[in-house]
Design an enzyme around this catalytic site. Structure first.
Site, PDB file in Angstrom:
ATOM      1  N   LYS A 111     -20.174  34.530   2.233  1.00  0.00           N
ATOM      2  CA  LYS A 111     -21.222  35.213   2.984  1.00  0.00           C
ATOM      3  C   LYS A 111     -21.986  36.090   1.985  1.00  0.00           C
ATOM      4  CE  LYS A 111     -21.477  37.458   7.482  1.00  0.00           C
ATOM      5  NZ  LYS A 111     -22.536  36.671   8.094  1.00  0.00           N
TER       6      LYS A 111
HETATM    7  N1  PPE Z   1     -23.637  31.347  10.255  1.00  0.00           N
HETATM    8  C1  PPE Z   1     -24.281  32.310   9.569  1.00  0.00           C
HETATM    9  C2  PPE Z   1     -25.300  31.910   8.575  1.00  0.00           C
HETATM   10  C3  PPE Z   1     -23.977  33.649   9.813  1.00  0.00           C
HETATM   11  O1  PPE Z   1     -24.608  34.600   9.116  1.00  0.00           O
HETATM   12  C4  PPE Z   1     -23.018  33.998  10.789  1.00  0.00           C
HETATM   13  C5  PPE Z   1     -22.706  35.433  11.080  1.00  0.00           C
HETATM   14  C6  PPE Z   1     -22.362  32.948  11.475  1.00  0.00           C
HETATM   15  C7  PPE Z   1     -22.697  31.640  11.180  1.00  0.00           C
HETATM   16  C8  PPE Z   1     -21.288  33.206  12.489  1.00  0.00           C
HETATM   17  O2  PPE Z   1     -20.120  33.677  11.866  1.00  0.00           O
HETATM   18  P1  PPE Z   1     -19.093  34.629  12.627  1.00  0.00           P
HETATM   19  O3  PPE Z   1     -19.767  35.947  12.803  1.00  0.00           O
HETATM   20  O4  PPE Z   1     -17.932  34.705  11.717  1.00  0.00           O
HETATM   21  O5  PPE Z   1     -18.774  33.975  13.924  1.00  0.00           O
HETATM   22  N2  PPE Z   1     -23.808  36.328  10.935  1.00  0.00           N
HETATM   23  C9  PPE Z   1     -23.603  37.768  10.872  1.00  0.00           C
HETATM   24  C10 PPE Z   1     -24.861  38.505  10.446  1.00  0.00           C
HETATM   25  C11 PPE Z   1     -25.952  38.686  11.448  1.00  0.00           C
HETATM   26  C12 PPE Z   1     -27.023  39.688  11.011  1.00  0.00           C
HETATM   27  O6  PPE Z   1     -28.142  39.615  11.530  1.00  0.00           O
HETATM   28  O7  PPE Z   1     -26.751  40.560  10.167  1.00  0.00           O
HETATM   29  C13 PPE Z   1     -23.022  38.299  12.163  1.00  0.00           C
HETATM   30  O8  PPE Z   1     -23.113  37.656  13.204  1.00  0.00           O
HETATM   31  O9  PPE Z   1     -22.462  39.391  12.121  1.00  0.00           O
END
Ligand code: PPE
Length: 304
Positions: A158
């Site tokens: 990430k």
């Molecule tokens: N794909 C991406 C690209 C992504 O950034 C997230 C989380 C996910 C999938 C889902 O992952 P999870 O949270 O583990 O289920 N994105 C984070 C950032 C959002 C933001 O605007 O800042 C989040 O949801 O916290």
């Protein structure tokens, strides 16, 4: 606007929100080599509880390992610091943002000897795509921007800099009057949203893109585990944008976005244009779990 809280944890000490500053020559600010997490803490009957804290901290350390950044704290210390940050700010419910970044020192791409810095901030954050979106679904547009290629950036990390791809896609979607973007991978298959994983439902089967080109979402994994217990069949396979058009249901998952139904893609209704029964069932279960109302999932919560 962001609602300010009291304290931010920086490298082992709490500083006032207003004083949580860094030097303008901080390496990560220029080159994007940093890693972050997004975690949510929910109000439960037994006080605030953090959803899948261990998994988020593990992913943060995996991101750091991929980026060759060694945080000066252990995973256990980070878990404790996250809980402490929620407590110090007296939060009942909040979003949690840990960030590991390369500090001030040398400039130039190779950050030899620069310190690895760590911060944790918390703030209240409501429904990411709106309460209305959670209830009735959102409108999505397939992005003109392609998702990261697996050998261009590291999709298991990430990484701060990777989010340029997401911010481009998001601002394009918003400028075109949509709520969110759906991004295709370099082969043309559906990958994910700007900060969400995506699921579709066809004939009662839950389908989500396989991991290679998407972030290993912790909400994604939770939904797959929940579906198994609910006897909903799950398939991790590629699909095209027009398979979303003809799906019965579609939804996004993510820490920030939680479980958000998709009611329309590229001006075509998904199903009957309303959140469908499988989406509703998983969404309801998700909110019961995070609020501590589903005994079978107690182990997913870390109480503050
Ligand atoms: N794909 C991406 C690209 C992504 O950034 C997230 C989380 C996910 C999938 C889902 O992952 P999870 O949270 O583990 O289920 N994105 C984070 C950032 C959002 C933001 O605007 O800042 C989040 O949801 O916290």
């Amino acid at each position: 606007m962001l609602s300010e809280t009291k304290k931010i944890w920086m490298d082992g000490t709490f500083v006032d929100w207003a004083d949580a500053n860094i030097h303008i020559l901080t390496h990560t600010l220029h080159y994007g080599t940093g890693a972050f997490e997004g975690i949510r803490c929910y109000k439960t009957k037994k006080g605030p509880a953090i959803f899948r804290l261990r998994e988020h901290v593990d992913r943060l350390f995996d991101s750091c390992h991929i980026l060759k950044m060694k945080p000066p704290f252990s995973a256990k210390e980070m878990e404790k610091a996250i809980i402490e940050t929620v407590r110090v700010n007296s939060m009942e419910e909040c979003y949690i943002r840990p960030l590991v970044y390369i500090g001030y020192g040398a400039m130039g791409l190779f950050p030899k000897g620069n310190p690895i810095k760590v911060a944790i901030a918390v703030w209240p954050w409501g429904a990411y795509l709106g309460e209305e979106g959670i209830r009735n679904g959102i409108r999505v547009k397939v992005s003109s921007f392609t998702r990261l290629h697996i050998n261009v950036t590291m999709t298991k990390s990430k990484t701060c800099g990777d989010y340029v791809n997401s911010t481009l896609a998001k601002s394009e979607a918003v400028a075109c009057g949509y709520d969110e973007a759906l991004i295709l991978d370099t082969s043309g298959f559906v990958s994910e949203g700007t900060g969400q994983n995506v699921f579709i439902v066809r004939d009662g089967m839950l389908i989500t893109p396989p991991l290679p080109a998407v972030l290993e979402g912790i909400t994604r994994r939770s939904i797959i585990e929940m579906a198994a217990k609910e006897k909903i069949r799950v398939s991790e396979r590629n699909f095209t944008r027009d398979e979303v058009y003809i799906a019965d249901e579609a939804f996004f998952t993510g820490t920030a976005a939680e479980v958000t139904p998709i009611r329309e893609v590229d001006n075509r209704a998904v199903g009957d244009g309303k959140p469908g029964p499988v989406t509703r069932k998983l969404q309801n279960l998700f909110f019961r779990i995070v609020k501590g109302e589903a005994a079978a999932y107690k182990s997913w919560l870390a109480h503050v």
